[in-house]
Design an enzyme around this catalytic site. Sequence first.
Site, PDB file in Angstrom:
ATOM      1  N   GLY A   1       0.832  -1.204   0.000  1.00 20.62           N
ATOM      2  CA  GLY A   1       0.000   0.000   0.000  1.00 20.62           C
ATOM      3  C   GLY A   1       0.860   1.244   0.000  1.00 20.62           C
ATOM      4  O   GLY A   1       1.913   1.294   0.631  1.00 20.62           O
TER       5      GLY A   1
ATOM      6  N   LEU B   1      -1.214   7.317   2.486  1.00 24.75           N
ATOM      7  CA  LEU B   1      -0.428   8.109   3.430  1.00 24.75           C
ATOM      8  C   LEU B   1       0.423   7.215   4.304  1.00 24.75           C
ATOM      9  O   LEU B   1       1.600   7.491   4.542  1.00 24.75           O
ATOM     10  CB  LEU B   1      -1.354   8.956   4.291  1.00 24.75           C
ATOM     11  CG  LEU B   1      -1.993  10.122   3.555  1.00 24.75           C
ATOM     12  CD1 LEU B   1      -2.892  10.902   4.501  1.00 24.75           C
ATOM     13  CD2 LEU B   1      -0.923  11.047   2.990  1.00 24.75           C
TER      14      LEU B   1
ATOM     15  N   SER C   1     -17.272  17.350   2.151  1.00 25.31           N
ATOM     16  CA  SER C   1     -16.424  17.431   3.340  1.00 25.31           C
ATOM     17  C   SER C   1     -17.128  18.007   4.566  1.00 25.31           C
ATOM     18  O   SER C   1     -17.929  18.929   4.489  1.00 25.31           O
ATOM     19  CB  SER C   1     -15.215  18.301   3.029  1.00 25.31           C
ATOM     20  OG  SER C   1     -14.572  18.661   4.223  1.00 25.31           O
TER      21      SER C   1
ATOM     22  N   ARG D   1     -19.413  12.980  13.939  1.00 28.33           N
ATOM     23  CA  ARG D   1     -20.107  12.366  12.801  1.00 28.33           C
ATOM     24  C   ARG D   1     -21.189  11.377  13.204  1.00 28.33           C
ATOM     25  O   ARG D   1     -22.264  11.361  12.610  1.00 28.33           O
ATOM     26  CB  ARG D   1     -19.074  11.637  11.936  1.00 28.33           C
ATOM     27  CG  ARG D   1     -18.154  12.618  11.294  1.00 28.33           C
ATOM     28  CD  ARG D   1     -17.024  11.961  10.578  1.00 28.33           C
ATOM     29  NE  ARG D   1     -16.242  13.008   9.939  1.00 28.33           N
ATOM     30  CZ  ARG D   1     -15.123  12.800   9.267  1.00 28.33           C
ATOM     31  NH1 ARG D   1     -14.652  11.568   9.161  1.00 28.33           N
ATOM     32  NH2 ARG D   1     -14.498  13.785   8.697  1.00 28.33           N
TER      33      ARG D   1
ATOM     34  N   HIS E   1     -18.185   5.573   5.343  1.00 28.75           N
ATOM     35  CA  HIS E   1     -17.059   6.438   4.999  1.00 28.75           C
ATOM     36  C   HIS E   1     -15.713   5.918   5.475  1.00 28.75           C
ATOM     37  O   HIS E   1     -14.713   6.025   4.782  1.00 28.75           O
ATOM     38  CB  HIS E   1     -17.315   7.806   5.623  1.00 28.75           C
ATOM     39  CG  HIS E   1     -16.212   8.796   5.419  1.00 28.75           C
ATOM     40  ND1 HIS E   1     -15.811   9.199   4.175  1.00 28.75           N
ATOM     41  CD2 HIS E   1     -15.432   9.452   6.300  1.00 28.75           C
ATOM     42  CE1 HIS E   1     -14.828  10.079   4.306  1.00 28.75           C
ATOM     43  NE2 HIS E   1     -14.561  10.239   5.572  1.00 28.75           N
TER      44      HIS E   1
ATOM     45  N   ARG F   1     -14.279   7.933  14.737  1.00 31.22           N
ATOM     46  CA  ARG F   1     -13.123   8.772  14.431  1.00 31.22           C
ATOM     47  C   ARG F   1     -13.578  10.214  14.251  1.00 31.22           C
ATOM     48  O   ARG F   1     -14.564  10.483  13.570  1.00 31.22           O
ATOM     49  CB  ARG F   1     -12.455   8.297  13.148  1.00 31.22           C
ATOM     50  CG  ARG F   1     -11.320   9.175  12.712  1.00 31.22           C
ATOM     51  CD  ARG F   1     -10.624   8.617  11.501  1.00 31.22           C
ATOM     52  NE  ARG F   1     -11.393   8.723  10.267  1.00 31.22           N
ATOM     53  CZ  ARG F   1     -11.510   9.834   9.555  1.00 31.22           C
ATOM     54  NH1 ARG F   1     -10.956  10.950   9.954  1.00 31.22           N
ATOM     55  NH2 ARG F   1     -12.206   9.831   8.431  1.00 31.22           N
TER      56      ARG F   1
ATOM     57  N   LEU G   1      -5.863  11.235   8.432  1.00 33.10           N
ATOM     58  CA  LEU G   1      -4.646  11.650   7.734  1.00 33.10           C
ATOM     59  C   LEU G   1      -3.513  11.743   8.750  1.00 33.10           C
ATOM     60  O   LEU G   1      -2.384  11.310   8.517  1.00 33.10           O
ATOM     61  CB  LEU G   1      -4.870  12.991   7.041  1.00 33.10           C
ATOM     62  CG  LEU G   1      -6.033  13.016   6.035  1.00 33.10           C
ATOM     63  CD1 LEU G   1      -6.122  14.387   5.373  1.00 33.10           C
ATOM     64  CD2 LEU G   1      -5.853  11.948   4.974  1.00 33.10           C
TER      65      LEU G   1
END
Lengths: 250, 637
Positions: free
Chosen positions: B40, B43, B284, B330, B401, B435, B441
């Site tokens: 992978g 990031l 976003s 969220r 998501h 999260r 990120l």
Amino acid sequence: MAMTLTLRVWRQAGPDQPGRLVDYVAHDVHPDMSFLEMLDVVNDDLIRKGDDPIAFDSDCREGICGSCGLVINGVAHGPDPGATTCQVHMRRFAAGDTIVIEPFRARAFPVLKDLVIDRSALDRIIAAGGYVSVNAGGAPDANCLPIPKHVSDQAMDSAQCIGCGACVASCKNAAAHLFTSAKVTHLALLPQGQPERARRVVRMVEQMDEEGFGACSNEGECEAVCPKEISISNIARMNREYLKATLAGE
Amino acid sequence: MRLESRIPGGPIADKWDKRKFENKLVNPANRRKFTVLVVGSGLAGASAAASLGELGYTVKVFGIHDSPRRAHSIAAQGGINAAKNYRNDGDSVYRLFYDTVKGGDYRAREANVYRLAQMSVNIIDQCVAQGVPFAREYGGLLDNRSFGGAQVSRTFYARGQTGQQLLLGAYQSMMRQVGAGTVQLLPRREMLDLAIVDGQARGLVCRNLATGEIEAHDGHAVLLCTGGYGTAFYLSTNAVNSNVTAAWRAHKRGAFFANPCYTQIHPTCIPVSGDHQSKLTLMSESLRNDGRVWVPRNPGDQRPPDQIPEADRDYYLERRYPSFGNLVPRDVASRAAKAVCDEGRGVGDTGLSVFLDFTDAIRRHGEDVIRSRYGNLFDMYTRITDENPYKIPMRIYPAVHYTMGGLWVDYNLMSTIPGLFVLGEANFSDHGANRLGASALMQGLADGYFIAPYTVANYLGGTPLPAVSTSHDAFQEARAAAQGRIDQVLAVKGSRTIRDFHRAIGALCWDYVGMARTAEGLDQAIAKIAELREAFWQDVRVPGETNNLNPALDYAGRVADYMEFAELLALDARHRNESCGGHFREEFQTPDGEALRNDEDFSYVAAWEFQGVGAAPALHKEALAFEEVHPSQRSYK
Ligand SMILES: Cc1cc2nc3c(=O)[nH]c(=O)nc-3n(C[C@H](O)[C@H](O)[C@H](O)COP(=O)(O)OP(=O)(O)OC[C@H]3O[C@@H](n4cnc5c(N)ncnc54)[C@H](O)[C@@H]3O)c2cc1C
Ligand code: FES
């Protein structure tokens, strides 16, 4: 409101095989479908009929990863300005249309199968110098170096390139100047990019030539198809940077 | 097997320093003799590969894309958190730590989260030094915005393309190492199995997706950085090729899978419009800085939004959560949206959406300011919906998501298989049951730039690793297993397409293991998943052959793994008799509909051990201790 369309698609079994355009009928195309969702449906039909589905690349399907890339009716990424193939929706077409679908073509982008190409040459251009040499761990505080907002914004305009290769596909010389100059410009504008500025542009331009990309003759086709609307002024800057660097003996 | 989290002792602020000091080092001259296989290049993978290459290790990077820059991290929009306190608004490492533990509904490991908050500061420094063009203020310093679950402004961003810019920074550093010869790229390779020799992860087997060839690669450690499993739900905001395959195959080889039921449903996505859709698009969370969420006060109100007077509108987030308002976390925002739609107050043709309205913000700041903040998101919205959000409110609805669950790792990010490390979204470590925005990120880059380089070195420097090559039986066996599964799926030659099955498994996950779960529903789901898996192996139709480029075959392998994985997802949700974060069991809620945790019985990480397809997995529990942040009912009121 479902439409029926004719697709004329480039089929090529492998890198060394001959290719040709083959016609397919796409039924039940909904205007809200994306172009790639339409191809998904066509492929599922082909699979059900026992035919080989059309191979194409895609991933994010929202215009940022740069995986997708088809020439639609002769235009890289199709009819919508500032959009990638995956962002094109079928409401842009009318029932009964014939749509010609081909891969991005360039000497440096060999076809692997159907609409799937090898764009690793672009990675090698970055490997030649498209970076700032800073190892993890050694960075000073992020705010120690103020950067005027307009400079940073301008760097961001260039940094937005998604590496899809549409610029190359649209250029009659198959030049990679827009791609390369976007990275050169992004880093040349920022203070962090200064120490390697001259070396970077020389190495990236040399790599570009080595990969078999063509020369730029200022046609401007690249700018017209770029899904991120990267300006052709980046190329002028790269040429200046390159000249300055070579005159200084890099 | 006992789960050992290997958390260092001592005060929380000193734990990571202590671990770094205890760690074994590898002499610079010896590093190139160690080969690290990084799977992978998002990031997590790209930052790990770059850092390990810089240190002098021999690194091989695998990925399913044609270029490492296309990893799904590229799509992250909103931003990345860091406790820089550049705004002087009361932020600190401790506050970021506190917000993240609370945001995760007290189901994360404190020590990991604290380290993450510490690293956040270095990440921003590192990225700026690479030339990442973060947004700046007129004075030339870095700008910040706010994200859900926080009352400080600590989110750094690069327009609506933060993930892209961070990934390109990491990718460029990695490409520099490619140029320097320490890192070798192996694009278009899908990991299909892990090779384990004497209990240690010593390599992998992958398929070259361009040629169809099965390849084996040996090394001294394997780093899985393969992202999350959101596409188990078919429709999600994830890229369409995201998959659980690498993690799942490692799980089948002995890596425990932790908390799979912790899945995140993001409140602001473009609603489903029809059954042709292959994915959903995120709008976003940063939009909630300026957008106000509302629905009509009365069910069945069909008037266009601009004709509904203030008195007939319900700004339900502002009403229910006055102190966080539109910026609640969220999970809370998603459930609230579902609740108003269930009451018949949803808008749009399907009744399954709510308004996100910028009228006030445009009046206050002008259209230009709003365009400069969110222009690319508004354009994206228009392209998909054919509507203009500057004029009519956006319509949004929750969608899958992110996945907080993942392979279990200890404090050193090592799985239950020695030598197999798991980084980024693929591990379970830092986000608990929910999260917070702008923290994935952060986690991916913390893992790759600043944690793995130390802990992988400790493993390599402190573990006897006898010479092994791909001719070893373990590789032969893994190769045969990978090829066997491919042959098996090609041989079915049934009548239903792979997409058909993917849609079906996704619908089961969404209906029964989505935003609201019940014991009864989950029991049904578990039975139905097993039936669907059966049907898949009887009736799937996979075209083409194994020995060339065949995207349909790649897809079939991934869907086949979801047929197994979904069962674990449902089992985990069934066993956790409480509600926490993204895991909402209808039986366990407070009188006003908030998640009701059961700390007495469920304050643990559920780590599942594979026992065979269709066989009940074994549950291992890692107890969670809270020494700093005392668990309480999470309140955003
Ligand atoms: C639309 C969207 C917006 C987001 N916005 C934000 C945000 O603003 N802020 C934030 O903090 N987070 C955000 N997130 C979450 C965040 O982007 C991800 O969690 C994070 O980028 C994951 O990074 P990763 O390195 O773990 O994995 P990924 O970036 O997913 O990379 C996975 C890599 O693994 C490879 N791979 C996958 N499977 C295999 C296999 N079987 N074999 C070999 N290779 C394989 C792929 O090629 C790829 O290179 C967003 C997510 C989405 C979907
Ligand atoms: S699929 Fe990612 S840009 Fe089109």
